[in-house]
Design a protein around this motif. Structure first.
Motif, short mmCIF file in Angstrom:
data_model
loop_
_atom_site.label_atom_id
_atom_site.label_comp_id
_atom_site.label_asym_id
_atom_site.label_seq_id
_atom_site.Cartn_x
_atom_site.Cartn_y
_atom_site.Cartn_z
N ASP A 91 19.05 -21.19 56.80
CA ASP A 91 19.01 -19.77 56.61
C ASP A 91 18.00 -19.13 56.96
O ASP A 91 17.01 -19.91 57.43
N TRP A 92 18.15 -17.88 57.23
CA TRP A 92 16.98 -16.90 57.28
C TRP A 92 17.08 -15.65 56.94
O TRP A 92 18.28 -15.10 57.21
N LEU A 188 23.25 -24.13 43.88
CA LEU A 188 21.98 -24.46 43.48
C LEU A 188 21.39 -25.61 44.00
O LEU A 188 21.03 -26.65 43.41
N THR A 189 20.99 -25.52 45.35
CA THR A 189 20.13 -26.42 46.03
C THR A 189 18.74 -25.69 46.65
O THR A 189 18.45 -24.65 46.39
N PRO A 190 17.96 -26.71 47.12
CA PRO A 190 16.69 -26.13 47.83
C PRO A 190 17.02 -24.85 48.77
O PRO A 190 16.20 -23.95 48.87
N GLU A 194 15.06 -21.31 48.58
CA GLU A 194 14.37 -20.43 49.72
C GLU A 194 14.94 -19.16 49.90
O GLU A 194 14.10 -18.23 50.14
N ILE A 195 16.17 -19.05 49.74
CA ILE A 195 16.95 -17.44 50.18
C ILE A 195 16.26 -16.66 48.90
O ILE A 195 15.90 -15.57 49.10
N GLN A 225 27.50 -26.57 42.23
CA GLN A 225 26.73 -27.83 42.46
C GLN A 225 27.25 -28.40 43.72
O GLN A 225 28.51 -28.08 44.07
N PRO A 226 26.33 -29.34 44.11
CA PRO A 226 27.03 -29.93 45.47
C PRO A 226 28.21 -30.81 45.36
O PRO A 226 29.00 -30.80 46.27
N ASP A 227 28.40 -31.16 43.93
CA ASP A 227 29.56 -31.94 43.82
C ASP A 227 30.98 -31.15 43.87
O ASP A 227 31.96 -31.81 44.17
#
Length: 258
Positions: A91-92, A188-190, A194-195, A225-227
């Motif tokens: 992302d940016w 809900l990830t890294p 950052e965002i 969640q990723p899952d």
């Protein structure tokens, strides 16, 4: 030789890690790709500890040659390729007007060009499966369904992904290769760390407030969640989804609607 083989790019953490773990649980031998070897080793070890089969392939998929080498590696190690999940992305957070040229290039190269290279390199391997074909899955986003403030360049790449999915599905159906995308929401990830941090800096708001505001908008009442994505990808590449191609579905707990 393996019965089913998948490549997952951006598999060292976050959504990609979740997808790699899930596909291994489903019985796939998984080639886990990313740019940081230590992260890849960690994911592969988790898979092996759970009784699955996986191997790492470190490389930057914004380059076509890396994708070519990775597909050849999968064929050499496992004898076939059934699934390619082009999950890698960055992302940016900034206005369109103020996004530096280097960051425009980074987002376009990693989010979009890597997916084009996947679509150029995976099909030839999947055609070797005959009537079984294969499944290519690209990462889009709810930001590919509506342009998001401060995520304009990112949104542009994710809109483009949906166009790639539709065009590639039409081109590859003759080979029984299905092409689809998943559109995550607030995972809900890294990346969302950052965002949120960038929004706090650029909008002068408290750290955590941007993410919480987005989470509060989710109908199902929790952050993703990723899952949650991995379960959908598991379905999408399975025989149960063998009549689905050319689609980009929001998996977001109820934020955007099609």
């Amino acid at each position: 030789m393996a019965n089913k083989v998948a490549i997952v790019t951006g598999g060292g953490q976050g959504i990609g890690e979740g997808i790699a773990l899930r596909l291994a649980k489903d019985g796939y031998a998984v080639v886990v790709n990313g740019r940081t070897q230590s992260k890849l080793d960690n994911v592969v070890q988790k898979i092996k500890d759970a009784g699955g089969e996986a191997i790492t392939f470190a490389g930057d998929v914004q380059f076509k040659a890396v994708n070519e080498e990775m597909v050849a590696f999968a064929l050499k190690e496992y004898g076939r390729l059934d699934v390619f999940v082009a999950n890698a992305g960055i992302d940016w957070v900034d206005t369109i007007e103020e996004t530096p040229e280097q960051q425009v290039d980074n987002v376009l190269n990693i989010n979009l060009k890597s997916q084009i290279w996947a679509l150029q390199t995976a099909p030839a391997a999947m055609r070797q499966n005959g009537e079984q074909g294969g499944s290519i899955v690209l990462a889009s986003s709810i930001a590919g369904m509506e342009g998001f403030e401060m995520l304009g360049i990112y949104s542009a790449t994710k809109f483009a992904t949906r166009g790639l999915v539709q065009a590639a599905a039409k081109e590859l159906a003759v080979d029984n290769i299905r092409v689809n995308a998943y559109n995550p929401g607030i995972v809900l990830t890294p990346m969302w760390d950052e965002i949120d941090a960038r929004f706090a800096e650029r909008k002068n708001v408290p750290l955590g407030s941007t993410r919480q505001a987005f989470v509060d908008s989710i109908l199902l009442g929790r952050g993703e969640q990723p899952d949650d994505i991995a379960k959908y990808v598991s379905f999408l590449v399975s025989d149960q989804a063998d009549y689905i191609t050319g689609q980009s579905l929001a998996v977001d707990g109820g934020i955007k609607f099609q």
